[in-house]
Design a protein around this motif. Structure first.
Motif, mmCIF file in Angstrom:
data_model
loop_
_atom_site.group_PDB
_atom_site.id
_atom_site.type_symbol
_atom_site.label_atom_id
_atom_site.label_comp_id
_atom_site.label_asym_id
_atom_site.label_seq_id
_atom_site.Cartn_x
_atom_site.Cartn_y
_atom_site.Cartn_z
ATOM 1 N N CYS A 14 42.808 50.933 30.513
ATOM 2 C CA CYS A 14 41.625 50.067 30.363
ATOM 3 C C CYS A 14 40.468 50.671 31.161
ATOM 4 O O CYS A 14 40.648 51.085 32.302
ATOM 5 C CB CYS A 14 41.961 48.664 30.875
ATOM 6 N N CYS B 77 39.855 47.940 34.262
ATOM 7 C CA CYS B 77 40.826 47.710 35.334
ATOM 8 C C CYS B 77 41.880 48.811 35.447
ATOM 9 O O CYS B 77 42.744 48.759 36.306
ATOM 10 C CB CYS B 77 41.517 46.366 35.147
ATOM 11 N N CYS C 7 42.721 43.108 27.108
ATOM 12 C CA CYS C 7 43.531 43.787 28.119
ATOM 13 C C CYS C 7 44.314 42.730 28.891
ATOM 14 O O CYS C 7 43.742 41.726 29.324
ATOM 15 C CB CYS C 7 42.631 44.578 29.066
ATOM 16 N N GLY D 239 45.532 43.073 31.721
ATOM 17 C CA GLY D 239 45.203 43.171 33.150
ATOM 18 C C GLY D 239 43.957 42.378 33.511
ATOM 19 O O GLY D 239 43.960 41.602 34.460
ATOM 20 N N CYS D 240 42.877 42.546 32.726
ATOM 21 C CA CYS D 240 41.599 41.966 33.148
ATOM 22 C C CYS D 240 40.924 41.131 32.059
ATOM 23 O O CYS D 240 39.873 40.534 32.307
ATOM 24 C CB CYS D 240 40.645 43.078 33.599
HETATM 25 ZN ZN LIG Z 1 41.650 45.796 31.838
#
Ligand SMILES: [Zn+2]
Length: 270
Positions: free
Chosen positions: A205, A208, A229, A231-232
């Motif tokens: 990504c 992140c 994503c 993650g973020c």
């Molecule tokens: Zn991300």
């Protein structure tokens, strides 16, 4: 009705505009401070020069006062000397001699002061020349930048408005659902850096750095819906520099170029 693929193309165009607007707003925020620091740098040289010029005026006054003292004390000395001619007692004689000695001493002191102050004044004038040169130099150095930044600041509202205007066209094309997702993420994050472009070679990504799974990358490539994503929460779009690889993959199920790096990546993750 646009496909998700087309939606994302317009979204990328919108994102580019929003980033530019964001950068301009950041510049609008930064410019006053940058302008002020240039003004301060010029102002410091001006203050140094002003101080020396103030010292020069002060010293000229001191010299004038000492010269006045010489005139006054010389006149008093002359008065005392005249009185010596009309003296009748020893006591008066001693007193007048003391006066004369005092006036002479004052004249000598004032003369010494004049010489001393003139020396200081001469040094101050040299310092003033140097300070004037330094002031002129920093103005020559910084004034062009100062003027450029000031012009930039004066025009920035128009530039922001003109750039923001460009968002209207892509916005009008993007589906409501995608657009509201984009706006929601951007509002939450407070900046337009909310889109990450991935492909099989570049699975991290952009925001992140979380690596997307190969399966997720394949889904993003197909662009049937909006993927975020894990993650973020950034919106994932296909990274264009791998488009030939994607097409090759769609046409033949197991092309050598793409399956090899994927297999390697999966091994690395396991
Ligand atoms: Zn991300």
């Amino acid at each position: 009705m646009l496909t998700m693929q087309e939606d994302l193309q317009y979204l990328l165009r919108l994102s580019k505009v929003d980033k530019k607007v964001h950068d301009l707003k950041q510049t609008r925020k930064d410019l006053p401070q940058r302008i002020q620091s240039l003004r301060d740098a010029i102002g410091r040289e001006k203050s140094a020069l002003d101080k020396i010029q103030g010292d020069i005026v002060h010293m000229q006054t001191a010299i004038q006062e000492s010269q006045d003292a010489i005139v006054t004390e010389s006149a008093s000395l002359e008065e005392s000397s005249k009185r010596l001619n009309n003296i009748s007692t020893n006591r008066e004689y001693d007193a007048v001699h003391l006066e004369i000695a005092a006036h002479k001493k004052n004249v000598d002191t004032a003369n010494a002061q004049v010489l001393h102050f003139q020396q200081i004044l001469e040094n101050l004038r040299k310092e003033a020349e140097e300070a004037e040169a330094a002031y002129a130099k920093i103005q020559a150095e910084l004034n062009p930048e100062l003027e450029a930044l000031t012009t930039e600041l004066n025009g920035i509202e128009d530039r922001i408005a003109a750039e923001a205007q460009k968002a209207e066209e892509p916005r009008a094309h993007i589906s409501k659902k995608t657009l509201s997702m984009y706006d929601r993420i951007m509002t939450r994050r407070g900046n337009p850096n909310i889109i990450a472009a991935v492909n099989h070679k570049h699975r991290a990504c952009d925001v992140c750095s979380r690596n997307q799974t190969p399966q997720r990358v394949i889904e993003v490539a197909k662009a049937k819906q909006l993927y975020l994503c894990e993650g973020c929460g950034s919106i994932l779009v296909w990274r264009e520099d791998d488009v030939p690889a994607l097409h090759a993959k769609e046409e033949s199920p197991a092309p050598v170029e793409t399956s090899a790096p994927e297999a390697a990546a999966e091994t690395a993750e396991a």
